[in-house]
Design a protein around this motif. Sequence first.
Motif, mmCIF file in Angstrom:
data_model
loop_
_atom_site.group_PDB
_atom_site.id
_atom_site.type_symbol
_atom_site.label_atom_id
_atom_site.label_comp_id
_atom_site.label_asym_id
_atom_site.label_seq_id
_atom_site.Cartn_x
_atom_site.Cartn_y
_atom_site.Cartn_z
ATOM 1 N N GLN A 150 47.313 30.683 31.292
ATOM 2 C CA GLN A 150 46.149 31.010 30.477
ATOM 3 C C GLN A 150 45.893 32.510 30.374
ATOM 4 O OE1 GLN A 150 44.302 28.648 28.791
ATOM 5 N NE2 GLN A 150 45.921 27.279 29.468
ATOM 6 N N GLY A 151 46.580 33.291 31.156
ATOM 7 C CA GLY A 151 46.417 34.740 31.106
ATOM 8 C C GLY A 151 47.576 35.416 31.798
ATOM 9 N N ASN A 152 47.871 36.627 31.388
ATOM 10 C CA ASN A 152 49.003 37.357 31.947
ATOM 11 C C ASN A 152 48.702 38.855 31.868
ATOM 12 O OD1 ASN A 152 51.823 36.514 32.848
ATOM 13 N ND2 ASN A 152 52.269 38.300 31.590
ATOM 14 N N THR A 153 48.831 39.558 32.978
ATOM 15 C CA THR A 153 48.586 41.000 32.997
ATOM 16 C C THR A 153 49.869 41.741 33.337
ATOM 17 O OG1 THR A 153 46.268 40.774 33.635
ATOM 18 C CG2 THR A 153 47.305 42.882 34.106
ATOM 19 N N PHE A 154 50.246 42.654 32.467
ATOM 20 C CA PHE A 154 51.408 43.507 32.680
ATOM 21 C C PHE A 154 50.900 44.910 33.004
ATOM 22 C CE2 PHE A 154 52.401 40.206 29.663
ATOM 23 C CZ PHE A 154 53.644 39.730 30.043
ATOM 24 N N THR A 155 51.255 45.417 34.169
ATOM 25 C CA THR A 155 50.796 46.736 34.581
ATOM 26 C C THR A 155 51.990 47.674 34.684
ATOM 27 O OG1 THR A 155 49.003 45.719 35.844
ATOM 28 C CG2 THR A 155 49.497 48.026 36.320
ATOM 29 N N GLN A 156 51.928 48.760 33.948
ATOM 30 C CA GLN A 156 53.028 49.730 33.913
ATOM 31 C C GLN A 156 52.616 50.972 34.689
ATOM 32 O OE1 GLN A 156 53.972 51.207 29.994
ATOM 33 N NE2 GLN A 156 56.091 51.608 30.544
ATOM 34 N N TRP A 157 53.517 51.459 35.531
ATOM 35 C CA TRP A 157 53.198 52.652 36.285
ATOM 36 C C TRP A 157 54.349 53.644 36.273
ATOM 37 C CZ3 TRP A 157 53.552 47.852 38.819
ATOM 38 C CH2 TRP A 157 54.692 47.649 39.602
ATOM 39 N N ASN A 179 35.626 33.377 31.437
ATOM 40 C CA ASN A 179 35.084 34.584 32.040
ATOM 41 C C ASN A 179 35.765 34.914 33.365
ATOM 42 O OD1 ASN A 179 33.353 34.561 29.888
ATOM 43 N ND2 ASN A 179 31.466 34.466 31.089
ATOM 44 N N GLY A 180 36.101 33.877 34.108
ATOM 45 C CA GLY A 180 36.804 34.075 35.365
ATOM 46 C C GLY A 180 38.209 34.597 35.153
ATOM 47 N N VAL A 181 38.899 34.065 34.142
ATOM 48 C CA VAL A 181 40.247 34.534 33.828
ATOM 49 C C VAL A 181 40.206 36.005 33.401
ATOM 50 C CG1 VAL A 181 42.247 34.237 32.311
ATOM 51 C CG2 VAL A 181 41.028 32.229 33.178
ATOM 52 N N LEU A 182 39.246 36.342 32.544
ATOM 53 C CA LEU A 182 39.107 37.722 32.078
ATOM 54 C C LEU A 182 38.831 38.674 33.239
ATOM 55 C CD1 LEU A 182 38.790 39.854 29.829
ATOM 56 C CD2 LEU A 182 36.396 39.138 29.615
ATOM 57 N N ARG A 183 37.895 38.331 34.110
ATOM 58 C CA ARG A 183 37.555 39.198 35.245
ATOM 59 C C ARG A 183 38.741 39.334 36.196
ATOM 60 N NH1 ARG A 183 32.629 41.097 37.587
ATOM 61 N NH2 ARG A 183 31.545 40.152 35.816
ATOM 62 N N HIS A 184 39.421 38.231 36.457
ATOM 63 C CA HIS A 184 40.592 38.236 37.336
ATOM 64 C C HIS A 184 41.683 39.162 36.782
ATOM 65 C CE1 HIS A 184 43.481 36.145 40.154
ATOM 66 N NE2 HIS A 184 44.338 36.601 39.233
ATOM 67 N N GLU A 185 41.987 38.998 35.492
ATOM 68 C CA GLU A 185 43.072 39.783 34.902
ATOM 69 C C GLU A 185 42.723 41.272 34.818
ATOM 70 O OE1 GLU A 185 45.965 38.608 34.523
ATOM 71 O OE2 GLU A 185 45.495 36.491 34.730
ATOM 72 N N TYR A 211 32.378 30.288 43.139
ATOM 73 C CA TYR A 211 32.377 31.710 42.763
ATOM 74 C C TYR A 211 31.743 31.870 41.384
ATOM 75 C CZ TYR A 211 34.087 36.540 42.743
ATOM 76 O OH TYR A 211 34.177 37.912 42.754
ATOM 77 N N ASP A 212 30.781 32.773 41.292
ATOM 78 C CA ASP A 212 30.132 33.075 40.012
ATOM 79 C C ASP A 212 31.027 34.032 39.238
ATOM 80 O OD1 ASP A 212 28.574 33.812 37.883
ATOM 81 O OD2 ASP A 212 26.995 34.757 39.085
ATOM 82 N N PHE A 213 31.653 33.549 38.161
ATOM 83 C CA PHE A 213 32.609 34.354 37.405
ATOM 84 C C PHE A 213 31.956 35.494 36.632
ATOM 85 C CE2 PHE A 213 35.387 30.342 37.150
ATOM 86 C CZ PHE A 213 36.020 30.669 38.337
ATOM 87 N N ASN A 214 30.652 35.540 36.590
ATOM 88 C CA ASN A 214 29.956 36.593 35.852
ATOM 89 C C ASN A 214 29.586 37.785 36.724
ATOM 90 O OD1 ASN A 214 29.855 35.186 33.283
ATOM 91 N ND2 ASN A 214 28.408 33.807 34.279
#
Length: 251
Positions: A150-157, A179-185, A211-214
Motif C-alpha cells: 500500500q506504500g513504498n518509500t525510496f530514499t536516495q543518499w 493516515n497511518g501509511v502516510l505518517r509511516h512512509e 496507535y493514533d495515526f493522527n
Amino acid sequence: MKFAIAATSISILFLMISCEKSPELSLQTTTTTTQTSSSGIINNVIPTSQEIYDAFVRLALKNSNNTQTMTIRKWATSKTQIKVYWDGVRTTALFTALDKVIADMNSLNKYSKLVRTEVVAQADIIINRVDVATHNAKYAGFQVTNTTVQGNTFTQWNNTEIIKSVIWLSPSTPANVQNGVLRHELTHALGLGHIENTKSIMVAVMSGINYDFNNYSVLDQRVLQILADARVKQGMTEVNISTVIKEYAAK
C-alpha cells in the motif's frame, strides 16, 4: 561520490512492511499488521529512558530487519527547508493529514522544516498516489515491484546524507488506515527504519495495538528530536552520539 537508494514498502491486508535495499546492502522483507486508534492510548504512554535509547539505536542505526549496524543517515541540518510535492491523486482528507504530519515533524525539528511545494522540480520529497503501473512509468528509478503493498518509500543518499525521497501511496488504501501509511512512509523519508516496540508508528507488527495515526507517540517524538539534533550528524555511530541520546532519554 557514492549514491545509493533504499526502499521501504507497506501493505494493508496485514499492513505488511517490507524493505528493499540497494545492491550494496541486502534485500529484506518483514510483515506487520495494524488497526486504527480512537483514543491514542499507546501514543500517550511514557517510555522509559532505556526504551528511548534502544528505540533510537534500532530505528536510526540498524537496518529494518535488525541484522546490520549502520551509521546515521539524515537530511543535512544546514538544509533549512525540505520541500514536499504531492503528485497523483489528491484528496482533501489526505492533504489535511499531510499538513498535520508536516506540522508535527516541524515542531520536533528546529533546523530543517518541511514545506509543501507545487513545483516538482523543487521537491526533495515526492509523494505519488497512483496505481503501480503509472508510478513505474513515470519514476523509472524508483520502481514498485510488489504490487500487493500500500506504500513504498525510496530514499536516495550521497554517502550518508539524504538527498531525495520518493514515496508511492496506493490509491486503494482504506480510508481508516491511509493516515497511518502516510505518517509511516514520511517518517522513513527522514532516515528511520523499523522497530519492534509497539509504542512506535514504525513498529514491525502492529496488530493488537492502539496507535493514533493522527499524532506521534511520546516515544516517536523523542526519537525524531534526537535525529534532528545538530550534534547528530550523518555518518556517526552509536559511540559518537550516545551522550546526546541519553540527554533526550532522560527528559
